[in-house]
Design a protein around this motif. Structure first.
Motif, mmCIF file in Angstrom:
data_model
loop_
_atom_site.group_PDB
_atom_site.id
_atom_site.type_symbol
_atom_site.label_atom_id
_atom_site.label_comp_id
_atom_site.label_asym_id
_atom_site.label_seq_id
_atom_site.Cartn_x
_atom_site.Cartn_y
_atom_site.Cartn_z
ATOM 1 N N GLY A 1 3.211 -2.937 -7.091
ATOM 2 C CA GLY A 1 2.930 -1.897 -6.109
ATOM 3 C C GLY A 1 2.474 -2.506 -4.800
ATOM 4 N N SER A 2 1.606 -3.499 -4.921
ATOM 5 C CA SER A 2 1.098 -4.165 -3.729
ATOM 6 C C SER A 2 2.239 -4.800 -2.946
ATOM 7 C CB SER A 2 0.082 -5.221 -4.161
ATOM 8 O OG SER A 2 -0.504 -5.826 -3.047
ATOM 9 N N THR B 1 -4.381 -1.417 -2.831
ATOM 10 C CA THR B 1 -3.391 -1.869 -3.796
ATOM 11 C C THR B 1 -3.760 -3.189 -4.439
ATOM 12 O OG1 THR B 1 -2.148 -3.150 -2.188
ATOM 13 C CG2 THR B 1 -1.565 -0.831 -2.415
ATOM 14 N N LEU C 1 -3.514 0.838 -8.453
ATOM 15 C CA LEU C 1 -2.169 1.325 -8.129
ATOM 16 C C LEU C 1 -2.159 2.837 -7.938
ATOM 17 C CD1 LEU C 1 0.861 0.691 -7.918
ATOM 18 C CD2 LEU C 1 1.012 1.069 -10.379
ATOM 19 N N ALA D 1 0.430 -3.392 -10.997
ATOM 20 C CA ALA D 1 -0.294 -3.095 -9.758
ATOM 21 C C ALA D 1 0.138 -4.058 -8.663
ATOM 22 C CB ALA D 1 -1.796 -3.197 -9.995
#
Lengths: 377, 232, 291
Positions: A138-139, A253, A73, A135
């Motif tokens: 975020g992706s 990501t 991330l 994370a």
């Protein structure tokens, strides 16, 4: 090894790395062409970058025993923030980079605090799952807004905002210097800190969090500090990644990206000085080579049994990883010691105890995991 | 001899707890394993059961067991009531007992419920809600449920009120009538009541072997080997 | 109203899928303290097994094979790779990570990276009218499957001898062996059950999404993790509730807020739960002050 010899190693390595762009050394099978050609320099830059990222990641994993599965991330934040700052806010590279690093620090502080707050109760496993989930968020964010983030394709580097020195094939060597500088900075910071008091506190926390608490240390503060440092270094690495690969891609990501860092660190030997560096370089080279082999004609003509594993680098890397975890738990960095000791066979053969086999820690009552409630199972 | 230990050594956390323990347990009666606090009595018991790494020879009813895994050793016919009882708090009394069943359990329940009528009454109660004494009864009952050929009981009266200690003593006496027992105990009155033979540990080895009566009758020897006031 | 019904049922359907994955994870973790990163790979294995057999065999049989595939693969993994590492829990996790990377890549190598369409049987392909809403039939199958699994797990734990061993083993592994029981057999069984649940999740997930792809298992795994952390590790009931909640919130957010935001919302809930859990005292103080 004698102290002054040990201190010479980093200098020797640095000397070699400094000389590579001037050497016409050729290592067939590893590099297509001599070492100082743009293609090889690009690959080397990538190796050094990932070595730096691995060292930063190992700060969490090896030094503090924090299994973060969401480190990617921060790399992504670095890359995307810098690129968006240049593209949409029209900032020059230097400013964009600083901004990206600040954002990385801020986000890692926030998410680190949230994740770590639960570590006491959730333990290593919970922390791993939570960092993974963040994370993933975020992706998702990156994938959601293709107009801004370029979606699946990512964003190409806004070369107008980048100093000319970093643009163009001719200047690949400058990317190499940049990556080398990054590695030097990361190693410098991490090695320096681990040698000081804070490094010993980190180790104490890694070895036994409860004991550290009893000694009056507040683990949370030290863990968070390391988390933020790692995140910040990761974001800086993201900016370098943006430049070296000339774009921000959603690959950074993914979980696979963090797991690649994990593999690098374990392969090389976590918690050691050179382990993550070795692991980062080796993994990047292997991945690149295997990737080239995978799409080559010679593989396509192999029988299915061989073709299938070889066509997917992750299969071999995953298997290699499992083997290393088994056979060489300390990673490559631990090999010299093991070989010296003669194969690593433990002292005096003792009958394995049942508790050992069951993973029950000797001396501690077999208390259930704090979060488990047997009757509700 | 129902149990033989020969040169058993255990190293835990860097220190050598047992440095060559050798003794035998007679096929009848109660053999007491004694010694000061921390000398390694529980470690010896765990070594017999394979719960800690050890070297040396251990034979149960003539069969060497040092290479067997814990559950295989237990299946040879050993009933184990560990220190701190280790009953499963979230399971019911009946479930705790069921778990311990192996061969010959059916008729054994008659004996168990005769000795422990309370356990029959509290069958559906979670063991965690029982008193310390009652939990100890569960632990001992577990050892009686099978055709065990040896009972290994580690500090059964630890932390129990005097009245309960007496009840436990009675139960152990009845149990020992039928099966030999290796008993680790700090309570010397109990040892005097139950045990015939004594094995005393000190400095990781056996330093004394002989009838309990002789040992406890010698005040100086008792003080030297077992420390003043037992619960040090 | 009909929208509400549709969202609720599809949300519960999604939650059911999450439950199937999370329950396997939680079950394995509860007894063995192993975080199984290869769980996603087991889901993928089940999905592809079901995909290969759909159309050739009756669907129920295809699903059964998926379950058996998951169970068998899990048992193999446990016996060969996990068992030797019980004294090294971190390495156990790492090994499952390695498998979690290698196995989906292998699947990709064999069948390609593209999603493969899964044709469910005709009975599942349509919709059911309920209170004015047209709900896809497969959602009901998922919910039914989740309920059956929930009941089966509870029965297994409370009524069978192995269930008893598992419950005792969660409290004190060493004592269970000291009673003459081979706990490691229970470990393998638990891992196999987790694998079976993963296989089922893979097959039904294929129906839900209409396709199978190599990365599907791993992306579902993340949601499985979220659900397990929210619901509590080792608590089947908590996991069921958490799964339902996450599924519902995801569907409602996707519809009322913006498509795609639902996934993000699931992680946001996780953050909120963690914050409140980690700050229970602080919140209690806040409540007391406000009252």
């Amino acid at each position: 090894m004698k102290r002054h010899v040990k201190n010479l190693i980093p200098i020797a390595v640095l000397a070699v790395l400094l000389s590579l762009p001037y050497s016409t050394l050729s290592i067939p099978g590893v590099f297509d062409g001599a070492v100082n050609t743009p293609g090889s320099l690009q690959l080397l830059a990538l190796c050094l970058l990932f070595a730096g990222l691995a060292v930063g990641y190992d700060l969490l994993f090896g030094r503090l025993g924090l299994m973060s599965f969401g480190h990617a991330l921060y790399v992504a934040i670095g890359a995307y923030s810098a690129e968006l700052a240049m593209k949409d806010m029209h900032l020059p590279l230097a400013t964009a980079a600083v901004l990206a690093i600040v954002i990385g620090a801020a986000v890692s502080t926030l998410l680190g605090a949230v994740s770590l707050k639960g570590v006491g109760k959730l333990g290593t496993v919970g922390f791993a799952m939570v960092t993974l989930a963040f994370a993933q968020a975020g992706s998702i964010l990156v994938g959601r807004d293709p107009k801004t983030t370029g979606g699946e394709e990512g964003l190409p580097l806004s070369t107008e905002k980048v100093p000319a020195a970093f643009v163009g094939v001719v200047n690949t060597v400058n990317l190499y210097w940049l990556a080398l500088a990054y590695l030097v900075v990361v190693c410098g910071v991490v090695w320096w800190l681990t040698g000081r008091r804070i490094g010993r506190v980190w180790q104490a926390i890694r070895d036994n969090e409860r004991r550290a608490e009893v000694l009056g240390l507040n683990p949370f503060r030290y863990q968070l500090g390391a988390f933020v440092l790692a995140g910040t270094l990761g974001a800086a690495g993201g900016v370098v990644h943006l430049l070296v690969t000339a774009g921000a891609t959603p690959e950074t990501t993914t979980t696979d990206f963090t797991l690649a860092l994990l593999v690098m660190v374990v392969l090389g030997g976590s918690g050691t000085r050179w382990g993550p560096v070795l692991g980062g370089v080796l993994y990047t080279l292997l991945d690149h080579r295997l990737g080239a082999v995978a799409t080559s004609d010679s593989v396509a003509s192999l029988p299915a049994v061989l073709r299938i594993p070889l066509s997917q680098p992750l299969v071999l890397l995953g298997v290699l990883f499992v083997l290393v975890v088994y056979a060489v738990p300390g990673g490559l960095a631990a090999l010299p010691n093991r070989l010296r000791r003669g194969g690593g066979a433990g002292p005096r053969r003792r009958q394995r105890s049942e508790q050992h086999r069951l993973g029950v820690v000797e001396g501690e009552p077999n208390r259930p995991h704090p979060d488990r409630v047997a009757s509700e199972l | 001899m129902i149990l033989e230990l020969d040169d058993v050594r255990v190293t835990l956390g860097g220190s050598q707890i047992l440095q060559g323990v050798s003794f035998t347990v007679a096929p009848t009666g109660v053999t007491a394993l004694l010694g000061r606090n921390g000398v390694g009595k529980t470690t010896t018991v765990k070594a017999i059961l394979g719960l800690v790494s050890r070297t040396g020879r251990i034979a149960f009813a003539g069969t060497p067991v040092q290479r067997l895994r814990t559950h295989e050793i237990v299946r040879q016919g050993i009933g184990y009531a560990p220190e701190d009882r280790c009953v499963f708090a979230k399971l019911t009394v009946a479930e705790n007992l069921t778990l311990a069943e192996r061969r010959g359990a059916d008729h054994a329940y008659d004996l168990v419920y005769e000795l422990f009528p309370e356990l029959k009454a509290r069958g559906a109660q979670a063991v965690g809600t029982l008193s310390g004494g009652q939990q100890q009864m569960v632990a001992i009952a577990r050892t009686l449920l099978n055709d065990n050929r040896l009972l290994v009981v580690d500090e059964p009266t630890k932390g129990l009120a005097p009245k309960v200690v007496t009840e436990v003593a009675e139960v152990l006496e009845r149990a020992a009538e039928r099966v030999p027992m290796l008993l680790v105990e700090q309570n010397l009155a109990l040892v005097r009541r139950l045990a015939g033979d004594a094995v005393v540990l000190a400095a990781g080895q056996v330093v004394h072997r002989g009838p309990v009566r002789d040992l406890l009758g010698d005040a100086a020897l008792t003080r030297e080997l077992l420390g003043v006031g037992k619960a040090a | 109203m009909s929208t509400l019904v549709l969202l609720t049922l599809t949300g519960l359907g999604l939650g059911a899928l999450y439950f199937l994955i999370a329950s396997g994870l939680s079950f394995i973790f509860g007894l063995m303290d192993v975080l199984n990163f290869a769980h996603g790979a087991l889901v993928t294995a089940g999905a592809y097994a079901a995909w290969r057999l759909t159309g050739h065999l009756p669907f129920a049989l295809a699903v059964a094979v998926a379950i058996v595939t998951g169970a068998g693969l899990a048992a193999l993994i446990e016996t060969v790779l996990i068992r030797p590492l019980y004294s090294r829990p971190k390495d156990q996790i790492l090994v499952t990570v390695g498998l979690g990377l290698a196995l989906p890549a292998l699947v990709q190598g064999i069948w390609g990276a593209d999603a493969r369409q899964l044709q469910p049987p005709r009975q599942l392909a349509g919709t059911v009218s309920l209170l004015g809403a047209k709900v896809p039939t497969d959602r009901f199958l998922l919910i039914a499957a989740a309920l059956v699994v929930l009941a089966a797990l509870k029965l297994f734990l409370s009524r069978t001898r192995y269930g008893l061993v598992v419950r005792a083993g969660v409290e004190d592994r060493a004592m269970v062996t000291a009673l003459g029981i081979d706990v490691r057999k229970a470990f393998t069984l638990v891992f196999a059950i987790g694998g079976a649940l993963a296989g089922l999740a893979g097959a039904l997930g294929g129906v839900y999404f209409g396709s199978v792809s190599p990365g599907q298992g791993t992306s579902l795994l993340v949601f499985g993790f979220v659900v397990v952390v929210i619901g509590g590790m080792g608590r089947t009931d908590g996991v069921a509730l958490a799964a339902a909640a996450v599924g519902l919130i995801q569907q409602f957010t996707n519809y009322y807020a913006a498509s795609g935001l639902g996934d993000f919302a699931a992680v946001a809930i996780l953050a909120v739960v963690l914050l409140t859990r980690g700050n229970r005292d602080g919140i209690q103080r806040l409540i007391r002050r406000a009252a």
